[in-house]
Design an enzyme around this catalytic site. Structure first.
Site, short mmCIF file in Angstrom:
data_model
loop_
_atom_site.label_atom_id
_atom_site.label_comp_id
_atom_site.label_asym_id
_atom_site.label_seq_id
_atom_site.Cartn_x
_atom_site.Cartn_y
_atom_site.Cartn_z
N TYR A 128 0.78 -1.23 0.00
CA TYR A 128 0.00 0.00 0.00
C TYR A 128 0.81 1.28 0.00
CZ TYR A 128 -3.86 -3.16 0.56
OH TYR A 128 -4.76 -4.16 0.35
N PHE A 418 -10.44 -4.13 10.75
CA PHE A 418 -11.61 -3.93 9.89
C PHE A 418 -11.27 -4.28 8.46
CE2 PHE A 418 -9.40 0.14 10.36
CZ PHE A 418 -9.26 0.56 9.06
#
Length: 418
Positions: A128, A418
């Site tokens: 990322y 999450f």
């Protein structure tokens, strides 16, 4: 093999939910079987416009979704965040730019909505950074060797007038959201939890992919009766060869708004008969836990890793949202190859707060937007990043100025996955 241009990247239609879930499960190396219950459950919370799929001849081969979130900045202010999750690319379609296309669509939409940052939990470290994310928080897990702690084996409860009680899931759903919000408002890096989080973690919503076992819940109330701490934990019912109980208590989550509550809950877990080890779950790297024990070495670090990754979308709002301990001025040349947040910015910090604005003045530091994210929550050091070649000093001493302004006495922490 299909050409990348032949693969359609777009929000999924309702009728494609099962196919999207199948691709998601495949990407995470789970059974691709999809039940009607899982389709119904995921359909209840997926945001249609923010649930993306890549389709090759009508078959979903990559998945991506985002949802609204609030992230706590240094000082306690909340900023709107674009929370990213469920990112997969099927093995047959890797290295074709599908993640890049999905990420570009989502971040552009987040920028247009006015989100200050994007967030995610990275399954793999190298992925990322190329999209402008930086590792902004870290987490540590300890294993406590209970007999070595030095705690009084006769401990029977807090000595400060507070008390600990076992409660059920309904009690947790009543007290937990408000308690967590109090913690979140004081913990940089913490993120909001919705009602579904509490339903999933107390068994109201049961997931096919995660068989439910009812855990134990314990609550700490102060002498005034206020709920200041909650813990969810499980025990493994393990016995040694000589018929000796050697149980491990695994903490699912523990939240506390005062040191007294945190200390009491850890002491409680270490005092349970038959428990010889406690696995703490993911905690802040500077957690007080080891120092709650007479022998801190009884808490052994078993895992330490990056956790919350942040991508800044609005530099001005991000830097103005947080507080600073000192005063000073810093000019940052922020490099963003995706064109979402790059530019030169002058940050001025004083007793009345912070002002950040675009400028043409000479920069003190040049850095990638991902490195700015790592600095923004106060965890990273500009001096260290400069030594690593990840930040460039354009003016001597600028990295030290950045650390004096941006670093915090406590480390940021995100308790949530999450």
């Amino acid at each position: 093999m299909s050409r990348p241009d032949d693969i359609d990247v777009r929000p999924i239609a309702e009728a494609e939910t099962a196919d999207w879930i199948r691709a998601l499960n495949t990407g995470f190396l789970r059974s691709p079987e999809v039940s009607e219950r899982e389709v119904a459950d995921r359909s209840s919370y997926l945001v249609p416009a923010r649930t993306l799929g890549a389709f090759d001849n009508g078959r979903c081969v990559a998945t991506f979704r985002s949802f609204p979130q609030e992230l706590t900045a240094v000082g306690g202010a909340s900023v709107p965040a674009d929370a990213i999750s469920n990112v997969t690319v099927t093995a047959t379609h890797r290295r074709r730019g599908l993640l890049t296309r999905m990420m570009a669509q989502d971040l552009a939409a987040a920028k247009e909505r006015g989100d200050v940052v994007a967030t995610l939990i990275a399954a793999e470290y190298p992925i990322y950074g190329r999209y402008g994310f930086g590792a902004a928080t870290h987490s540590t897990e300890w294993t406590i060797d209970v007999p070595r702690t030095g705690l009084d084996p006769r401990w029977s409860g807090p000595g400060d007038g507070g008390r600990i009680d076992l409660v059920d899931g309904e009690d947790v759903r009543k007290a937990g959201p408000e308690l967590h919000e109090r913690l979140r408002r004081t913990q940089p890096g913490a993120v909001s939890r919705d009602e579904r989080w509490w339903q999933v973690h107390t068994g109201v919503v049961r997931l096919d992919r995660s068989p439910w076992t009812e855990p134990f819940y314990a609550v700490y109330r102060s002498a005034s009766g206020e709920v200041e701490g909650l813990v969810s934990y499980e025990c493994d019912d393990h016995w040694g060869d000589a018929k000796q109980p050697q149980n491990t208590a695994k903490v699912n989550w523990l939240i506390a708004t005062t040191p007294a509550a945190e200390r009491a809950l850890w002491h409680y877990l270490c005092s349970i008969d038959w428990i010889t080890k406690v696995r703490t779950g993911w905690r802040a790297p500077d957690d007080l836990l080891p120092h709650f024990l007479p022998d801190p070495r009884a808490a052994r670090v078993t895992t330490h890793a990056d956790w919350l990754w942040v991508r800044i979308l609005d530099v001005v709002r991000a830097l103005e949202a947080r507080t600073y301990d000192g005063s000073g001025t810093l000019v940052l040349d922020v490099v963003d190859r995706h064109g979402l947040a790059g530019g030169r910015y002058r940050l001025t910090v004083g007793p009345d707060g912070a002002v950040c604005e675009p400028t043409t003045r000479d920069a003190g530091l040049t850095l990638d937007v991902g490195e700015l994210a790592a600095l923004w929550l106060g965890d990273a050091s500009a001096v260290r990043l400069a030594a690593l070649g990840r930040v460039r000093e354009q003016q001597e001493g600028a990295a030290s100025v950045a650390d004096a302004l941006l670093r915090t006495s406590g480390r940021p922490w995100c308790p949530d996955m999450f």
